[in-house]
Design a protein around this motif. Structure first.
Motif, mmCIF file in Angstrom:
data_model
loop_
_atom_site.group_PDB
_atom_site.id
_atom_site.type_symbol
_atom_site.label_atom_id
_atom_site.label_comp_id
_atom_site.label_asym_id
_atom_site.label_seq_id
_atom_site.Cartn_x
_atom_site.Cartn_y
_atom_site.Cartn_z
ATOM 1 N N VAL B 61 15.879 13.234 -27.032
ATOM 2 C CA VAL B 61 15.141 12.516 -25.985
ATOM 3 C C VAL B 61 15.646 12.993 -24.631
ATOM 4 C CG1 VAL B 61 14.490 10.248 -25.087
ATOM 5 C CG2 VAL B 61 15.020 10.530 -27.536
ATOM 6 N N PRO B 62 14.798 13.699 -23.865
ATOM 7 C CA PRO B 62 15.273 14.247 -22.583
ATOM 8 C C PRO B 62 15.120 13.262 -21.429
ATOM 9 C CG PRO B 62 13.068 15.066 -23.041
ATOM 10 C CD PRO B 62 13.420 14.134 -24.173
ATOM 11 N N LEU B 63 16.074 13.315 -20.524
ATOM 12 C CA LEU B 63 15.945 12.641 -19.229
ATOM 13 C C LEU B 63 16.044 13.752 -18.198
ATOM 14 C CD1 LEU B 63 15.906 9.825 -17.717
ATOM 15 C CD2 LEU B 63 18.359 10.146 -17.476
ATOM 16 N N LYS B 64 14.939 14.044 -17.554
ATOM 17 C CA LYS B 64 14.884 15.206 -16.663
ATOM 18 C C LYS B 64 15.153 14.815 -15.211
ATOM 19 C CE LYS B 64 11.945 18.470 -18.417
ATOM 20 N NZ LYS B 64 10.673 19.033 -18.908
ATOM 21 N N GLY B 65 15.225 15.822 -14.351
ATOM 22 C CA GLY B 65 15.413 15.562 -12.925
ATOM 23 C C GLY B 65 16.791 15.930 -12.418
ATOM 24 N N LEU B 66 17.627 16.478 -13.304
ATOM 25 C CA LEU B 66 18.966 16.907 -12.895
ATOM 26 C C LEU B 66 18.954 18.416 -12.664
ATOM 27 C CD1 LEU B 66 20.805 14.862 -15.638
ATOM 28 C CD2 LEU B 66 21.105 14.482 -13.175
ATOM 29 N N SER B 67 19.810 18.876 -11.765
ATOM 30 C CA SER B 67 19.911 20.310 -11.516
ATOM 31 C C SER B 67 21.349 20.752 -11.775
ATOM 32 C CB SER B 67 19.498 20.624 -10.080
ATOM 33 O OG SER B 67 19.610 22.014 -9.870
ATOM 34 N N ARG B 68 21.525 21.628 -12.759
ATOM 35 C CA ARG B 68 22.856 22.098 -13.151
ATOM 36 C C ARG B 68 23.828 20.935 -13.365
ATOM 37 N NH1 ARG B 68 22.216 27.040 -15.134
ATOM 38 N NH2 ARG B 68 20.946 28.295 -13.766
ATOM 39 N N PRO B 69 23.441 19.943 -14.182
ATOM 40 C CA PRO B 69 24.402 18.866 -14.471
ATOM 41 C C PRO B 69 25.624 19.428 -15.162
ATOM 42 C CG PRO B 69 22.562 18.784 -16.001
ATOM 43 C CD PRO B 69 22.198 19.804 -14.956
ATOM 44 N N PRO B 86 25.865 21.733 -7.843
ATOM 45 C CA PRO B 86 25.708 21.966 -6.403
ATOM 46 C C PRO B 86 26.444 20.956 -5.524
ATOM 47 C CG PRO B 86 23.602 22.198 -7.532
ATOM 48 C CD PRO B 86 24.571 21.625 -8.531
ATOM 49 N N GLY B 87 26.980 19.864 -6.110
ATOM 50 C CA GLY B 87 27.802 18.973 -5.308
ATOM 51 C C GLY B 87 27.334 17.526 -5.275
ATOM 52 N N ARG B 88 26.315 17.212 -6.035
ATOM 53 C CA ARG B 88 25.797 15.844 -6.006
ATOM 54 C C ARG B 88 26.359 15.026 -7.166
ATOM 55 N NH1 ARG B 88 21.300 19.198 -4.776
ATOM 56 N NH2 ARG B 88 21.096 19.480 -7.021
ATOM 57 N N MET B 105 30.488 12.282 -1.458
ATOM 58 C CA MET B 105 31.172 13.390 -2.125
ATOM 59 C C MET B 105 31.570 14.460 -1.113
ATOM 60 S SD MET B 105 31.423 12.506 -5.230
ATOM 61 C CE MET B 105 31.867 13.974 -6.149
ATOM 62 N N PRO B 106 32.673 15.156 -1.370
ATOM 63 C CA PRO B 106 33.086 16.214 -0.452
ATOM 64 C C PRO B 106 32.191 17.446 -0.568
ATOM 65 C CG PRO B 106 34.516 16.175 -2.367
ATOM 66 C CD PRO B 106 33.594 14.991 -2.502
ATOM 67 N N GLN B 107 32.274 18.307 0.429
ATOM 68 C CA GLN B 107 31.528 19.563 0.378
ATOM 69 C C GLN B 107 32.164 20.473 -0.685
ATOM 70 O OE1 GLN B 107 31.966 22.387 3.502
ATOM 71 N NE2 GLN B 107 29.840 23.077 3.399
ATOM 72 N N VAL B 108 31.326 21.114 -1.490
ATOM 73 C CA VAL B 108 31.852 22.000 -2.537
ATOM 74 C C VAL B 108 31.326 23.412 -2.316
ATOM 75 C CG1 VAL B 108 31.763 20.061 -4.164
ATOM 76 C CG2 VAL B 108 29.965 21.802 -4.235
ATOM 77 N N LEU B 109 32.023 24.393 -2.869
ATOM 78 C CA LEU B 109 31.486 25.755 -2.896
ATOM 79 C C LEU B 109 30.734 25.930 -4.217
ATOM 80 C CD1 LEU B 109 31.355 28.544 -1.462
ATOM 81 C CD2 LEU B 109 33.208 29.241 -2.984
ATOM 82 N N ASN B 110 29.420 25.962 -4.121
ATOM 83 C CA ASN B 110 28.563 26.107 -5.301
ATOM 84 C C ASN B 110 28.211 27.576 -5.453
ATOM 85 O OD1 ASN B 110 26.701 25.728 -7.398
ATOM 86 N ND2 ASN B 110 25.029 25.433 -5.954
ATOM 87 N N LEU B 116 30.819 21.332 -7.977
ATOM 88 C CA LEU B 116 31.334 20.038 -8.429
ATOM 89 C C LEU B 116 31.368 20.077 -9.957
ATOM 90 C CD1 LEU B 116 32.144 17.066 -8.054
ATOM 91 C CD2 LEU B 116 29.687 16.512 -7.906
ATOM 92 N N HIS B 117 32.482 19.732 -10.547
ATOM 93 C CA HIS B 117 32.612 19.850 -11.992
ATOM 94 C C HIS B 117 32.802 18.507 -12.692
ATOM 95 C CE1 HIS B 117 33.503 24.489 -12.114
ATOM 96 N NE2 HIS B 117 32.270 24.192 -11.857
ATOM 97 N N ASP B 118 34.029 18.129 -12.984
ATOM 98 C CA ASP B 118 34.252 17.021 -13.920
ATOM 99 C C ASP B 118 34.197 15.651 -13.244
ATOM 100 O OD1 ASP B 118 34.624 16.067 -16.449
ATOM 101 O OD2 ASP B 118 36.601 16.962 -16.741
ATOM 102 N N ILE B 119 34.095 14.639 -14.063
ATOM 103 C CA ILE B 119 34.135 13.252 -13.579
ATOM 104 C C ILE B 119 34.748 12.384 -14.675
ATOM 105 C CG2 ILE B 119 31.750 12.790 -14.379
ATOM 106 C CD1 ILE B 119 32.239 11.207 -11.269
#
Lengths: 415, 415
Positions: B61-69, B86-88, B105-110, B116-119
């Motif tokens: 079951v997909p939940l779309k709308g994310l970019s490079r999660p 990308p940093g969101r 969130m802080p500025q990241v180098l994407n 932005l990686h782990d949480i």
């Protein structure tokens, strides 16, 4: 393991399999051995299917009606001879599978992957009509022991193989699962490889390091089955004179490199350790002393469930050209040289049995592997054999009771 | 490589990608880096799909709308926090993706897989509302150099992360592709792993063996980012005190074993050499001295295109628990402990990026691997993260510009 998929979904398949079992048991006096699989059996559709791959769309055109097809040889007239593991030799004439097997084949032991295996034409087939094959000959008085044999017959295009005889009966007796293949080298000699199984009562993996038998070895023979006097171990005490190379596990592919004339072999590892080897005379390829695989028990070091990779390398033993972990159970392979798939020129195409795929290995200008692509995974078919046809198309055989010949064609952008 | 598939078939996808590029470039000041892929991008359907696997039918079951999660964390109320490279920071509330990112969130180098990686939530999140994350902090004055940072903020369930600060800024500067993950151990300490790329201008693979930086290492930190005095290399000359283990390549998964509390890590190899390691304090995991991989150039011995597996083992360096060749680019992993997939209990489920799959590793009663199954290959999605939800279902993230959260449910026989 629990099977939660409802059986009622597969009842037509089960009925078909039961029918095939009955037919096969009746014709070959043995029931086929169930092959353990990690994916569900998915019936192949009757019609062509198109699949996308990284650089090429493919059309897969099935020719059904084969049971456990193992190997195929293209005849000069474009027809094809196909072996079926239960012991039948089949022919495809003008694209149609003759329902009648070619008669004259010897009795085989169709048990634990053994049976009728390879088929090849003599390099001068056009003149001498000689067809060679490998099979597993049952041991009299034993219900599950056999050895690998190089057989030969004469085929004039009709419905019978005549003048059939055993040219070479190996000393590779086993009750386990093993394969036997053969190929004609550029030197006109026959290279025959005999696999060695594990977890057996008769014949053990350790045989592959014992030079006084033929199991787990590559052999070099004359085209009449006799031994060439210039074999690498000729005259060495304790070595069978037929030996060409040692330390082979279960070899399922054996081809001649189209440019170099080298002998290339694929072999299956246990959990990991599938290999492509470049076979050179007099060398030891290490099984079961070295491997990138792991015992089926899960152990890395040896235990009583079979040999394993205590180490991936050792002095005096050859490293593979390429290996796989986990195993896809690599099978037949070709170097693609045709014009139908220009982006694949010079690539290796190799089948996967357990891995149910056609895998492409991209080589760079120096012949080194730089990328691999799994293709046709959607089919979920065990791919046993991969051949390039005289038409430049690819032809695969599926290792299934309801098996098939698959013709692989390019789908061009205009379609 | 030649692209023979007609472009016109993919024009809607290309248009969508171009739009995403424009949007992403506008919001994060950097264009996302194209990820090399070996399979065509296949758009994910909007609705659920059912797939067969060896022992279980699955509904995706997909939940779309994310970019490079990249990573996700379950909140105590069942909502989910999801990072986008990308940093969101995004939130899924009651199964619905909030279109508004969480602010603060802080500025990241994407760039080149960095971003932005782990949480992860603090073990006492219910009391302190602390959320931890890892990201790549750009170096002032440089357009493509960054280092890995452990950050922290407070999240009260609203639309903002507050009190955001850097707890630990690593010395792992690089312009290459690298990942950073973190997990809370049973001892309440933070274990953070920082990957090391190859073929870079700043930061090289050899850093992974240099104890005087943080690249290619597992670190152990207090929950305020300070260094525990009982770290394995504490006080040793030439060693950073934060080090817990050395010789790590690009680590993309980091979890705590649900029974033993051990730290398990996944890392990517080059051509081959993807690994699962069990990380123990004070040990060296060998990169780039040992590996089962092969340089991208195809060579087995080192050349100037990057380090490689001149050897698979060496004294004083640890062997992986499991490895892959060819690489599937293993990513996030879990040990499955839920009741929704009873046949999978105790199995490892691990994502494949390049291998576009969910791979199941079956372990025996002794915890040793005995079988692997590739699942969801039909989706042809790069699987970045694998998590088990509090409901016992599996949740995956796809590493795509048009990315998605995938909920994996069992399909029972009555359906």
């Amino acid at each position: 393991m629990r099977q939660v998929v409802p059986l009622k979904r597969y009842s037509p398949v089960i009925v078909a399999l039961v029918l095939l079992l009955v037919v096969a048991a009746g014709s070959a006096q043995q029931a086929p051995t169930p092959v353990p699989r990690d994916t569900l059996f998915v019936p192949l559709p009757d019609g062509p299917q198109v699949f996308k791959t990284a650089e090429q769309r493919l059309r897969v055109v099935p020719l059904k009606g084969l049971s456990r097809p193992w190997a195929l040889a293209f005849l000069p007239d474009g027809n094809m001879l196909i072996t079926e593991r239960p012991g039948r030799l089949r022919i495809v004439r003008n694209g149609v599978l003759d329902p009648l097997p070619i008669s004259g084949m010897p009795q085989v032991l169709n048990l634990r992957l053994k049976g009728l295996h390879d088929i090849a034409l003599h390099p001068r087939f056009a003149e001498n009509k000689l067809v060679y094959f490998t099979y597993w000959k049952p041991k009299p008085g034993e219900k599950d022991v056999a050895t690998a044999v190089l057989g030969r017959g004469r085929f004039d295009g009709g419905t019978a193989l005549t003048d059939v005889r055993d040219l070479f009966v190996a000393d590779a007796w086993t009750d386990g699962a093993a394969a036997a293949r053969m190929v004609f080298g550029r030197d006109g000699k026959i290279y025959m490889v005999i696999g060695i199984p594990i977890r057996t009562r008769v014949g053990t993996a350790e045989s592959a390091q014992n030079p006084d038998n033929h199991a787990g070895k590559v052999l070099r023979l004359n085209d009449d089955g006799s031994t060439p006097p210039d074999n690498p171990f000729a005259g060495r005490a304790g070595y069978r004179p037929e030996l060409y190379a040692l330390g082979i596990r279960n070899a399922i592919g054996l081809i001649i490199h189209p440019e170099t004339g080298e002998i290339w072999e694929t072999e299956n590892g246990p959990q990991g350790g599938d290999e492509i080897n470049v076979i050179k005379g007099g060398l030891n390829y290490g099984w079961p002393v070295i491997s990138f695989g792991r015992a089926y028990s899960g152990d890395v070091t040896g235990d009583n469930s079979g040999p394993t990779s205590a180490q991936p390398s050792a002095p005096g033993m050859e490293q593979p050209f390429l290996f796989w972990a986990p195993s896809i159970a690599v099978s037949g392979m070709v170097f693609y040289t045709g014009d139908q798939f220009p982006a694949w020129k010079g690539n290796i195409l190799v089948g996967g049995l357990r891995g149910t795929q056609l895998q492409r290995v991209v080589l760079n200008a120096r012949g080194l592997p730089i990328r691999r692509e799994s293709m046709l995974t959607e089919l979920k078919q065990r791919i046993r054999e991969v051949r390039q046809g005289p038409d430049g198309l690819l032809y695969l055989l599926t290792d299934e009771e309801a098996g098939a010949l698959l013709r692989i064609e390019p789908v061009n952008s205009s379609e």
